[in-house]
Design an enzyme around this catalytic site. Structure first.
Site, mmCIF file in Angstrom:
data_model
loop_
_atom_site.group_PDB
_atom_site.id
_atom_site.type_symbol
_atom_site.label_atom_id
_atom_site.label_comp_id
_atom_site.label_asym_id
_atom_site.label_seq_id
_atom_site.Cartn_x
_atom_site.Cartn_y
_atom_site.Cartn_z
ATOM 1 N N GLY A 12 0.729 -1.227 0.075
ATOM 2 C CA GLY A 12 -0.077 -0.105 0.028
ATOM 3 C C GLY A 12 0.869 1.455 -0.140
ATOM 4 O O GLY A 12 0.552 2.155 0.494
ATOM 5 N N ALA A 13 1.936 1.169 -0.479
ATOM 6 C CA ALA A 13 2.872 2.269 -0.567
ATOM 7 C C ALA A 13 2.667 3.338 -1.432
ATOM 8 O O ALA A 13 3.483 4.418 -1.611
ATOM 9 C CB ALA A 13 4.471 1.791 -0.587
ATOM 10 N N GLY A 14 1.610 3.379 -2.265
ATOM 11 C CA GLY A 14 1.729 4.288 -3.274
ATOM 12 C C GLY A 14 0.807 5.657 -2.829
ATOM 13 O O GLY A 14 0.875 6.670 -3.427
ATOM 14 N N VAL A 62 -1.883 -7.789 -3.223
ATOM 15 C CA VAL A 62 -1.830 -8.851 -2.067
ATOM 16 C C VAL A 62 -2.792 -9.737 -1.827
ATOM 17 O O VAL A 62 -2.579 -10.855 -1.270
ATOM 18 C CB VAL A 62 -2.036 -7.791 -0.737
ATOM 19 C CG1 VAL A 62 -0.995 -6.729 -0.809
ATOM 20 C CG2 VAL A 62 -3.215 -7.108 -0.720
ATOM 21 N N TYR A 156 -15.631 -3.826 6.004
ATOM 22 C CA TYR A 156 -14.223 -3.152 6.588
ATOM 23 C C TYR A 156 -13.960 -3.533 7.861
ATOM 24 O O TYR A 156 -13.047 -3.864 8.255
ATOM 25 C CB TYR A 156 -14.380 -1.865 6.232
ATOM 26 C CG TYR A 156 -12.850 -1.066 6.609
ATOM 27 C CD1 TYR A 156 -11.865 -0.921 5.663
ATOM 28 C CD2 TYR A 156 -12.839 -0.277 7.691
ATOM 29 C CE1 TYR A 156 -10.796 -0.384 5.785
ATOM 30 C CE2 TYR A 156 -11.679 0.449 7.867
ATOM 31 C CZ TYR A 156 -10.691 0.251 6.928
ATOM 32 O OH TYR A 156 -9.230 1.007 7.318
ATOM 33 N N LYS A 160 -10.654 -5.681 9.475
ATOM 34 C CA LYS A 160 -9.858 -5.117 10.229
ATOM 35 C C LYS A 160 -9.721 -5.846 11.727
ATOM 36 O O LYS A 160 -8.790 -6.070 12.376
ATOM 37 C CB LYS A 160 -10.007 -3.616 10.387
ATOM 38 C CG LYS A 160 -9.576 -2.848 9.226
ATOM 39 C CD LYS A 160 -8.318 -3.198 8.753
ATOM 40 C CE LYS A 160 -7.779 -2.140 7.501
ATOM 41 N NZ LYS A 160 -6.272 -2.374 7.334
#
Length: 246
Positions: A12-14, A62, A156, A160
C-alpha cells in the site's frame, strides 16, 4: 532510532500511511521496497526517497499469493535476503449498508484487507525463518472502527477486526523465532481513503476526537517506525491506537 542496514517491505506504498511509512523508514536509514497495485503511484513514492539509496518499487496484488511469492523471490534475488521489516498497509473500502452490501464487495474487502495481510505475513515470516533472520518486525494495520463498528462498513470492520486477532496469533507463533508482530490501530487519518467520506460524516467524527483534528499519515508512520526498530524490542502482539483519543 537508526535502521541502517535494515531492509523494509511496505504494501500500500502508493499513498497515505504506506507512502508516509516509506519516507519515515528511509529517513532512519532503511532500504525500502515499496509495493502497490498502482505501480505509477509507488514510483512517485520512490521519488520522495533519497535517490542515493538502493530503494525499489514493485507492483503487487496482495490478494494474489503467487504474486506475493514472485515479489519476495525478486527481493531476495536483488538484496540476497528477505526484509526484516514488513508493513501491511494495503487496504480498500467498499462501503454500503448491510441491506445493500453485495457479495462481491464484501468478498473483495476481505480478500485485500484480511486475506492479503495473511498472505504477506505468512510468506514473508516463513522466509525470515528459512533464512534464520531472528530480529524482525511485522506491522499490520487495523482500524479503530473495528473496535465498535461503523455504519456502512460491515465488510471493512470485519476485515480489520480479523487482522488484529490474526496478529495476536502470529505474535505467539513467531515470537519464539525472533519475529515480532504488532498491529497499529489508526483513527481518522487524512488519506485518499477518508477523502471519499462525506464532509457531514467527517465533521461528526471530528467532534468525537479530543485533540479536535484528524491525524496525518506521518503521525501513524512514526509509530510504525518505532515498532520496526529495536527501541520496541519487547513489544509483541500489541495493538497500538493512533487516534487522537477517539
Amino acid at each position: 532510532m537508526s535502521l541502517q542496514g535494515r531492509l523494509a517491505f511496505i504494501t500500500g506504498a502508493g499513498s497515505g500511511i504506506g507512502r508516509a511509512t516509506c519516507q519515515c523508514l528511509a529517513r532512519e536509514g532503511a532500504t525500502i521496497v515499496a509495493a502497490d497495485q498502482n505501480f505509477p503511484k509507488v514510483q512517485e513514492t520512490l521519488k520522495l526517497l533519497n535517490p542515493q539509496e538502493k530503494h525499489s518499487a514493485m507492483s503487487l496484488s496482495v490478494e494474489n499469493k503467487h504474486n506475493i511469492q514472485e515479489v519476495l523471490n525478486n527481493i531476495i534475488k536483488t538484496y540476497l535476503k528477505p526484509p526484516s521489516i514488513v508493513v501491511n498497509a494495503a487496504g480498500i473500502t467498499r462501503d454500503n449498508f448491510l441491506q445493500k452490501l453485495s457479495d462481491a464487495d464484501f468478498a473483495q474487502v476481505l480478500d485485500v484487507n484480511l486475506k492479503g495481510t495473511f498472505f504477506v505475513l505468512q510468506t514473508f515470516a516463513n522466509s525470515l525463518v528459512e533464512h534464520k533472520i531472528n530480529e524482525a518486525s511485522i506491522i499490520n494495520i487495523g482500524s479503530i472502527v473495528a473496535k465498535f463498528g461503523n455504519i456502512g462498513q460491515a465488510n471493512y470492520c470485519a476485515s480489520k477486526a480479523g487482522v488484529e486477532a490474526m496478529t495476536k496469533v502470529a505474535a505467539k507463533e513467531y515470537g519464539s523465532l525472533g519475529i515480532r508482530v504488532n498491529t497499529i490501530i489508526p483513527g481518522m487519518i487524512v488519506t485518499p481513503m477518508t477523502a471519499a467520506v462525506p464532509e457531514k460524516v467527517m465533521n461528526k467524527f471530528k467532534a468525537m476526537i479530543p485533540l479536535g483534528r484528524f491525524g496525518l499519515p506521518e503521525e501513524v508512520a512514526e509509530v510504525i517506525t518505532f515498532l520496526a526498530s529495536t527501541k520496541s524490542s519487547y513489544i509483541n502482539g500489541a495493538s497500538i491506537e493512533v487516534t487522537g483519543g477517539f
